[in-house]
Design a protein around this motif. Structure first.
Motif, PDB file in Angstrom:
ATOM      1  N   VAL A   7       1.259  -1.049  -0.149  1.00  0.00           N
ATOM      2  CA  VAL A   7       0.162   0.054  -0.308  1.00  0.00           C
ATOM      3  C   VAL A   7       0.662   1.437   0.309  1.00  0.00           C
ATOM      4  N   MET A   8       1.569   1.239   0.679  1.00  0.00           N
ATOM      5  CA  MET A   8       3.289   2.136   1.221  1.00  0.00           C
ATOM      6  C   MET A   8       3.341   2.812  -0.191  1.00  0.00           C
ATOM      7  N   ALA A   9       4.251   1.392  -1.003  1.00  0.00           N
ATOM      8  CA  ALA A   9       5.030   1.397  -2.371  1.00  0.00           C
ATOM      9  C   ALA A   9       4.015   2.166  -3.400  1.00  0.00           C
ATOM     10  N   LEU A  10       2.909   1.668  -3.232  1.00  0.00           N
ATOM     11  CA  LEU A  10       1.990   1.875  -4.183  1.00  0.00           C
ATOM     12  C   LEU A  10       1.587   3.858  -4.013  1.00  0.00           C
ATOM     13  N   ARG A  11       1.393   3.987  -3.283  1.00  0.00           N
ATOM     14  CA  ARG A  11       1.206   5.758  -2.432  1.00  0.00           C
ATOM     15  C   ARG A  11       2.494   6.369  -3.100  1.00  0.00           C
ATOM     16  N   ASN A  12       3.756   5.734  -2.460  1.00  0.00           N
ATOM     17  CA  ASN A  12       5.349   6.287  -2.922  1.00  0.00           C
ATOM     18  C   ASN A  12       5.357   6.485  -4.186  1.00  0.00           C
ATOM     19  N   ALA A  13       5.602   5.331  -4.898  1.00  0.00           N
ATOM     20  CA  ALA A  13       4.705   5.346  -6.379  1.00  0.00           C
ATOM     21  C   ALA A  13       4.165   6.277  -7.015  1.00  0.00           C
ATOM     22  N   ARG A  14       3.622   6.369  -6.474  1.00  0.00           N
ATOM     23  CA  ARG A  14       2.058   7.551  -7.065  1.00  0.00           C
ATOM     24  C   ARG A  14       2.924   9.086  -7.678  1.00  0.00           C
ATOM     25  N   ASP A  15       3.571   9.166  -6.096  1.00  0.00           N
ATOM     26  CA  ASP A  15       4.110  10.444  -5.616  1.00  0.00           C
ATOM     27  C   ASP A  15       5.081  10.362  -6.046  1.00  0.00           C
ATOM     28  N   LEU A  16       6.152   9.783  -6.467  1.00  0.00           N
ATOM     29  CA  LEU A  16       7.490   9.882  -7.544  1.00  0.00           C
ATOM     30  C   LEU A  16       7.284   9.941  -8.654  1.00  0.00           C
ATOM     31  N   TYR A  17       6.755   8.676  -9.673  1.00  0.00           N
ATOM     32  CA  TYR A  17       6.290   8.574 -10.658  1.00  0.00           C
ATOM     33  C   TYR A  17       5.396   8.757 -11.893  1.00  0.00           C
ATOM     34  N   THR A  18       4.463   9.679 -10.888  1.00  0.00           N
ATOM     35  CA  THR A  18       3.278  10.225 -11.761  1.00  0.00           C
ATOM     36  C   THR A  18       2.954  11.270 -11.418  1.00  0.00           C
ATOM     37  N   ARG A  19       3.951  12.335 -10.633  1.00  0.00           N
ATOM     38  CA  ARG A  19       3.611  13.579 -10.496  1.00  0.00           C
ATOM     39  C   ARG A  19       2.930  14.522 -11.124  1.00  0.00           C
ATOM     40  N   ARG A  20       3.249  14.262 -12.487  1.00  0.00           N
ATOM     41  CA  ARG A  20       2.880  15.212 -13.866  1.00  0.00           C
ATOM     42  C   ARG A  20       1.467  14.164 -14.737  1.00  0.00           C
ATOM     43  N   GLY A  21       1.416  13.921 -14.119  1.00  0.00           N
ATOM     44  CA  GLY A  21      -0.046  13.613 -14.876  1.00  0.00           C
ATOM     45  C   GLY A  21       0.711  11.858 -15.849  1.00  0.00           C
ATOM     46  N   GLU A  22       1.801  11.426 -15.948  1.00  0.00           N
ATOM     47  CA  GLU A  22       2.626  10.830 -16.656  1.00  0.00           C
ATOM     48  C   GLU A  22       1.753   8.923 -16.868  1.00  0.00           C
ATOM     49  N   GLY A  23       1.150   9.138 -15.997  1.00  0.00           N
ATOM     50  CA  GLY A  23       0.381   7.347 -16.167  1.00  0.00           C
ATOM     51  C   GLY A  23      -1.503   7.558 -15.547  1.00  0.00           C
ATOM     52  N   ILE A  24      -1.427   6.067 -15.877  1.00  0.00           N
ATOM     53  CA  ILE A  24      -3.235   5.911 -15.259  1.00  0.00           C
ATOM     54  C   ILE A  24      -3.261   4.596 -14.542  1.00  0.00           C
ATOM     55  N   SER A  25      -2.457   4.438 -14.378  1.00  0.00           N
ATOM     56  CA  SER A  25      -1.348   2.346 -13.975  1.00  0.00           C
ATOM     57  C   SER A  25      -0.187   2.271 -13.097  1.00  0.00           C
ATOM     58  N   LEU A  26       0.191   1.805 -12.538  1.00  0.00           N
ATOM     59  CA  LEU A  26       0.961   1.706 -11.971  1.00  0.00           C
ATOM     60  C   LEU A  26       1.556  -0.141 -11.092  1.00  0.00           C
ATOM     61  N   TRP A  27       2.290  -0.804 -11.337  1.00  0.00           N
ATOM     62  CA  TRP A  27       2.554  -2.028 -10.537  1.00  0.00           C
ATOM     63  C   TRP A  27       3.918  -1.914  -9.405  1.00  0.00           C
ATOM     64  N   VAL A  28       3.568  -2.136  -8.350  1.00  0.00           N
ATOM     65  CA  VAL A  28       4.765  -2.309  -7.451  1.00  0.00           C
ATOM     66  C   VAL A  28       5.077  -3.365  -7.260  1.00  0.00           C
ATOM     67  N   VAL A  29       6.226  -4.594  -7.332  1.00  0.00           N
ATOM     68  CA  VAL A  29       6.479  -5.715  -7.011  1.00  0.00           C
ATOM     69  C   VAL A  29       7.315  -5.767  -6.406  1.00  0.00           C
ATOM     70  N   PRO A  30       7.892  -6.674  -5.458  1.00  0.00           N
ATOM     71  CA  PRO A  30       8.628  -6.872  -4.798  1.00  0.00           C
ATOM     72  C   PRO A  30       9.540  -7.099  -5.427  1.00  0.00           C
ATOM     73  N   ALA A  31      11.129  -6.844  -5.202  1.00  0.00           N
ATOM     74  CA  ALA A  31      12.444  -6.752  -5.999  1.00  0.00           C
ATOM     75  C   ALA A  31      12.313  -8.266  -6.027  1.00  0.00           C
ATOM     76  N   ALA A  32      12.501  -8.723  -4.278  1.00  0.00           N
ATOM     77  CA  ALA A  32      13.050 -10.311  -4.071  1.00  0.00           C
ATOM     78  C   ALA A  32      12.066 -11.094  -4.826  1.00  0.00           C
ATOM     79  N   ALA A  33      11.080 -11.037  -5.497  1.00  0.00           N
ATOM     80  CA  ALA A  33      10.132 -11.422  -5.810  1.00  0.00           C
ATOM     81  C   ALA A  33      10.536 -11.668  -7.685  1.00  0.00           C
TER      82      ALA A  33
END
Length: 98
Positions: free
Chosen positions: A36-62
């Motif tokens: 949940v926090m990964a999605l929120r942080n990803a939204r704030d970091l990588y879509t600040r200017r409306g660059e995306g409509i969908s996000l995936w977050v995946v544990p790097a260990a997986a």
């Protein structure tokens, strides 16, 4: 120790889809305590200017990946299967677009 510097938070890989019909593209990585926090942080970091409509977050260990150094040995077996190439099949008469 501040929460931002928490050493036990797992690493998450972030993928962003810019618009419908496009594939998700790797945008970067971040540390977060859960998805949940990964999605929120990803939204704030990588879509600040409306660059995306969908996000995936995946544990790097997986994530498992092939090694670029072993490319030839890993991908060569596919070249031995001629039946995978369209030249192996004969088109039936009357078929124009297949």
């Amino acid at each position: 120790m501040s929460r931002a510097a928490e050493p036990n938070w797992p690493l998450w890989e972030v993928f962003v889809r810019a618009r419908r019909g496009l594939a998700h593209i790797h945008a970067g990585s971040l540390h977060a305590p859960d998805e949940v926090m990964a999605l929120r942080n990803a939204r704030d970091l990588y879509t600040r200017r409306g660059e995306g409509i969908s996000l995936w977050v995946v544990p790097a260990a997986a994530i498992s990946a092939s090694s670029p150094d072993e490319r030839d040995a890993f991908f060569d077996p596919a070249a031995d299967k001629v039946y995978r190439h369209p030249t192996f099949f004969e088109l039936p008469e009357g078929v124009e677009h297949l």
